[in-house]
Design an enzyme around this catalytic site. Sequence first.
Site, PDB file in Angstrom:
ATOM      1  N   ASP A  22       0.613  -1.600   0.619  1.00 56.98           N
ATOM      2  CA  ASP A  22       0.073  -0.075   0.646  1.00 56.98           C
ATOM      3  C   ASP A  22       1.360   0.610  -0.025  1.00 56.98           C
ATOM      4  O   ASP A  22       0.295   2.301   0.207  1.00 56.98           O
ATOM      5  CB  ASP A  22      -0.661   0.020   1.489  1.00 56.98           C
ATOM      6  CG  ASP A  22      -2.514  -0.649   1.241  1.00 56.98           C
ATOM      7  OD1 ASP A  22      -2.134  -1.447   0.186  1.00 56.98           O
ATOM      8  OD2 ASP A  22      -2.824  -0.671   1.678  1.00 56.98           O
ATOM      9  N   ASP A  82       4.101  -9.533   9.164  1.00 59.83           N
ATOM     10  CA  ASP A  82       4.644  -7.896   8.931  1.00 59.83           C
ATOM     11  C   ASP A  82       5.538  -7.675   8.304  1.00 59.83           C
ATOM     12  O   ASP A  82       6.494  -9.266   8.177  1.00 59.83           O
ATOM     13  CB  ASP A  82       4.330  -7.170   9.714  1.00 59.83           C
ATOM     14  CG  ASP A  82       3.018  -6.738  10.421  1.00 59.83           C
ATOM     15  OD1 ASP A  82       2.100  -7.356   9.657  1.00 59.83           O
ATOM     16  OD2 ASP A  82       2.524  -6.054  11.702  1.00 59.83           O
ATOM     17  N   ASP A  99       8.253  -5.863   8.943  1.00 53.89           N
ATOM     18  CA  ASP A  99       9.506  -6.255   9.407  1.00 53.89           C
ATOM     19  C   ASP A  99       9.998  -7.619   9.975  1.00 53.89           C
ATOM     20  O   ASP A  99      11.385  -8.197  10.745  1.00 53.89           O
ATOM     21  CB  ASP A  99       9.871  -5.743  10.570  1.00 53.89           C
ATOM     22  CG  ASP A  99       8.643  -5.469  11.839  1.00 53.89           C
ATOM     23  OD1 ASP A  99       7.949  -5.577  11.087  1.00 53.89           O
ATOM     24  OD2 ASP A  99       9.076  -5.624  12.837  1.00 53.89           O
ATOM     25  N   ASP A 151      -6.761  -7.467  13.748  1.00 51.30           N
ATOM     26  CA  ASP A 151      -6.413  -9.161  14.158  1.00 51.30           C
ATOM     27  C   ASP A 151      -7.120  -9.565  15.508  1.00 51.30           C
ATOM     28  O   ASP A 151      -7.710 -10.559  15.363  1.00 51.30           O
ATOM     29  CB  ASP A 151      -4.960  -8.688  14.564  1.00 51.30           C
ATOM     30  CG  ASP A 151      -4.250  -7.977  15.046  1.00 51.30           C
ATOM     31  OD1 ASP A 151      -5.404  -7.451  16.062  1.00 51.30           O
ATOM     32  OD2 ASP A 151      -3.182  -7.271  15.117  1.00 51.30           O
TER      33      ASP A 151
END
Length: 527
Positions: free
Chosen positions: A131, A190, A192, A284
């Site tokens: 995004d 994610d 990282d 989540d």
Amino acid sequence: MRGKFLGDEDPTDGNLAGIAFGDVWQSVRGPIMVPALQTAVYVCALMSIILFLGRLYLACVLFYVKIMRGKKYTKYKVEAVMAELQRVKEHPKVLVQIPMYNEKEVYRLSIGAICSLSWPVDRFVVQVLDDSTDRTTREVVELECRKWENKGIDIKYESRNNRNGYKAGALRDGLRRHYADQCEFVAIFDADFQPDPDFLERTIPYLLFNPKLALVQARWKFVNADECLMTRLQEMSLDYHFSVEQEVGSSTHSFFGFNGTAGVWRMDALRDAGGWKDRTTVEDMDLAVRASLRGWEFLYLGDLTVKNELPSTYKAYRYQQHRWSCGPANLFRKMFMEILYSERVTRWKKFHVLYDFFFVRKILAHFVTFFFYCVVIPLCVLYPEVHLPKYVAIYLPATITILNAISTPRSSHLLIFWILFENAMSVHRAKAAIIGLLEADRAHEWVVTEKLGNSAKQKNIVKSTRKPRSGIRERFHVLELIVGLFLLYSAIYDMIHGQYHLYIYLFLQAGAFFIMGFGYIGTVTNN
């Protein structure tokens, strides 16, 4: 009658005004302020006892789990499942999603780690959901995807022209792709996060062994925990969350809050729960609660870790904590009645979700930490008529702190710093929880946590000493400075006139607020 001119005022007028103000203050102080503060002490004492009992319950269950070998995942016989998969070569197809937004510092690490998973290359699809609004970032991420595609990895680069729904919207759109329908499970990381090659081999067998299992969650391992004092203190808080809260929730109720990453979902369970929703900033947790109400079970693997990065700048950490505190409170507001009247789960599980999971951990804990330790106790110093029991002011907090610190023994020498840091951060967490409960402004604010790619190794990162900043709001944090001044005044008053002798704590806590108020914590990047 001659009027009064400048210089003709009666010198007693000021004294009379002061006496009148003093009389008014005394008339308010005794009948109103003192009883109100005493009531606040009793309320905070009750909340502290509730929080203490909750921590004690978790500690007792963890003792059983650790000492009596009651970890739920050790009861699964997944070795036979994995051996059968290796024998028949019929691995289920897995979709691996990587949502990202302007992740120029870490995208290569996550994509590389995920593309190196030791699952049959034709049985998993890597989906990069980008995004990013920065054109250069998009180009380099897409180039990285093409590089792995040329190596034979089935990797899809998906981008949107908007950020509707933020992370939830990206994940939801990713599941609508035609190739996602061919996948039985979906793993989420994610940008990282860097899983080890055997991640799928250590998680998928649990889902194959138990058809009622919706989610397998791994633990986080922080690659930059030693970067600065702020990251060490974050590690202490998150280690308690993973070592205690997640372990206990998994072992006793088969429920815990999905951490949004480093987990594998069963596609059928995800769809049965209604898919991803963007009504709060904790999509989540929202999905986890809905899936649990549908009767699905969760499993936490405490022995499986996935490397990731802690926010090392104070600005990034504040935004993250606002989202993590505001979102659960807002979700509690939205789902209270739905949970209460759910017919597919037991009353005990509904009580656990509403009371222990939401009320005590996500709301009450923030209120107690800020209002009691940073407001009520300092006010008691200024009002010696108010009775402040020692067990409430000293013994209960000390016990709760020790229970929290047990999970990170390597940082036990930082316990005092952790207490001061958590109390200072509680002003933002309590504020965020109130915003979430009231669904006020910023209730749906989503700011992606800045990642620096193991920043201590980068040349453009410096420790938090003197650093250039632009603008007053960037340099000073007014809320922390105001609370720090209040605590400093209370400390000085207690040292001179007080009876509780809490000035050492108040001086230290005021110092913590000033350090954070002036931004001398964490790391910063040179502009």
